[in-house]
Design an enzyme around this catalytic site. Structure first.
Site, short mmCIF file in Angstrom:
data_model
loop_
_atom_site.label_atom_id
_atom_site.label_comp_id
_atom_site.label_asym_id
_atom_site.label_seq_id
_atom_site.Cartn_x
_atom_site.Cartn_y
_atom_site.Cartn_z
N SER A 11 29.26 7.08 -4.55
CA SER A 11 29.86 7.08 -5.89
C SER A 11 31.26 6.50 -5.94
O SER A 11 31.79 6.24 -7.02
CB SER A 11 29.89 8.51 -6.45
OG SER A 11 30.74 9.33 -5.67
N ALA A 83 28.10 7.20 3.90
CA ALA A 83 29.50 6.88 3.61
C ALA A 83 30.29 8.11 3.15
O ALA A 83 31.46 8.00 2.82
CB ALA A 83 29.57 5.79 2.54
N SER A 135 35.07 5.13 11.80
CA SER A 135 36.48 4.80 11.58
C SER A 135 37.07 4.28 12.88
O SER A 135 36.66 4.69 13.98
CB SER A 135 37.26 6.04 11.13
OG SER A 135 38.65 5.77 11.12
N TYR A 148 39.71 14.72 12.51
CA TYR A 148 39.01 13.60 11.87
C TYR A 148 38.55 12.60 12.93
O TYR A 148 37.40 12.12 12.89
CB TYR A 148 39.95 12.92 10.88
CG TYR A 148 39.35 11.75 10.14
CD1 TYR A 148 38.41 11.95 9.13
CD2 TYR A 148 39.75 10.44 10.43
CE1 TYR A 148 37.86 10.87 8.44
CE2 TYR A 148 39.20 9.36 9.74
CZ TYR A 148 38.26 9.59 8.75
OH TYR A 148 37.73 8.53 8.07
N LYS A 152 34.62 11.45 13.87
CA LYS A 152 34.17 10.06 13.83
C LYS A 152 33.78 9.55 15.21
O LYS A 152 32.89 8.69 15.33
CB LYS A 152 35.27 9.17 13.23
CG LYS A 152 35.52 9.43 11.74
CD LYS A 152 34.29 9.15 10.89
CE LYS A 152 34.57 9.24 9.41
NZ LYS A 152 33.39 8.92 8.57
N HIS A 182 41.55 -0.05 1.13
CA HIS A 182 41.99 0.48 -0.17
C HIS A 182 40.92 1.41 -0.77
O HIS A 182 39.97 0.94 -1.41
CB HIS A 182 42.28 -0.65 -1.15
CG HIS A 182 43.57 -1.34 -0.89
ND1 HIS A 182 43.68 -2.72 -0.83
CD2 HIS A 182 44.83 -0.87 -0.66
CE1 HIS A 182 44.95 -3.06 -0.58
NE2 HIS A 182 45.65 -1.96 -0.47
#
Length: 237
Positions: A11, A83, A135, A148, A152, A182
């Site tokens: 989304s 995602a 990532s 994090y 990943k 971004h």
């Protein structure tokens, strides 16, 4: 046969960019997010033939129900993009166990559960493709992002192992590892300072990462690969 892709975290951000590109290429899409309203808004801009669903990826029954709904409305799922992701920046000593669990549940466990559900269906179809969004910090590490980074990094090990498990069944599993892009997740960062550390001199755009995702979805002879999309950042860290 229709190309049906389930996009978890579709989304906004990278997931939304993937959705836009796949819709343009004629895929039928299930846009799946925690917030159904936001997912539906994304679907409304994609045109006809797509659907929006709400799902907590850390809940296995929720994931199973989601796939059943997709198949009921769109047909067999041939493609999966993971995602969905969360980040809680902070030094380890300042990170609560709740924040640790939240990141691992969404970034790693959630991907495991969606892949499990997808593979079960892809085995029946004798083929499919999965791309998980990792990532660069999962490969290189980063101060203030230990949890994090761990989630990943775990995604890389999981994806490569799964690729080995299902390759003979003509199911491919790959990872795209973005650098600074971004999105809402990077909106708070000091871009002017950080882009000086990137050889290409700028942050990436979601659609640039989306191109890499679609490349891996559609490349029939690539599996178990980690495609870094970071403007060269990996060269310096």
């Amino acid at each position: 046969m229709a190309k049906v892709c389930a996009i978890f975290g579709g989304s906004r951000g990278i997931g939304k960019a993937v959705a836009q590109l796949l819709a343009w290429k004629g895929y039928r899409l299930a846009i799946i997010a925690r917030n159904l309203e936001v997912a539906q808004t994304t679907v409304n801009h994609l045109g006809a033939g797509h659907m929006a669903l709400s799902c907590d990826v850390a809940m296995e029954q929720d994931v199973q129900n989601t796939f059943e709904e997709v198949e009921k409305n769109l047909g067999h799922v041939n493609y999966l993009v993971n995602a969905a992701g969360v980040n809680r920046d902070g030094l380890l000593l300042r990170t609560t166990s709740e924040d640790m669990v939240s990141q691992i549940n969404t970034n790693l466990l959630g991907t495991m559960l969606t892949c499990k559900a997808a593979v079960r269906r892809m085995l029946q179809q004798q083929g499919g493709a999965i791309v998980n969004i990792g990532s660069i910090v999962g490969l290189k590490g980063n101060s203030g992002q230990s949890v994090y980074s761990a989630s990943k990094a775990g995604l890389v090990g999981f994806s490569r192992s799964l690729a080995k498990e299902v390759a003979r069944k003509k199911i491919r599993v790959n990872v795209v590892a973005p650098g600074f892009v971004h999105t809402e997740m990077t909106a708070h960062l000091k871009e002017d300072q950080l882009k000086k550390t990137i050889p290409l001199g700028r942050f990436g755009e979601p659609d640039e990462v989306a191109q890499a995702v679609v490349f891996l979805l559609e490349s029939p002879y690539i599996t178990g690969h980690i495609l870094v999309v970071d403007g060269g950042l990996q060269l310096l860290i």
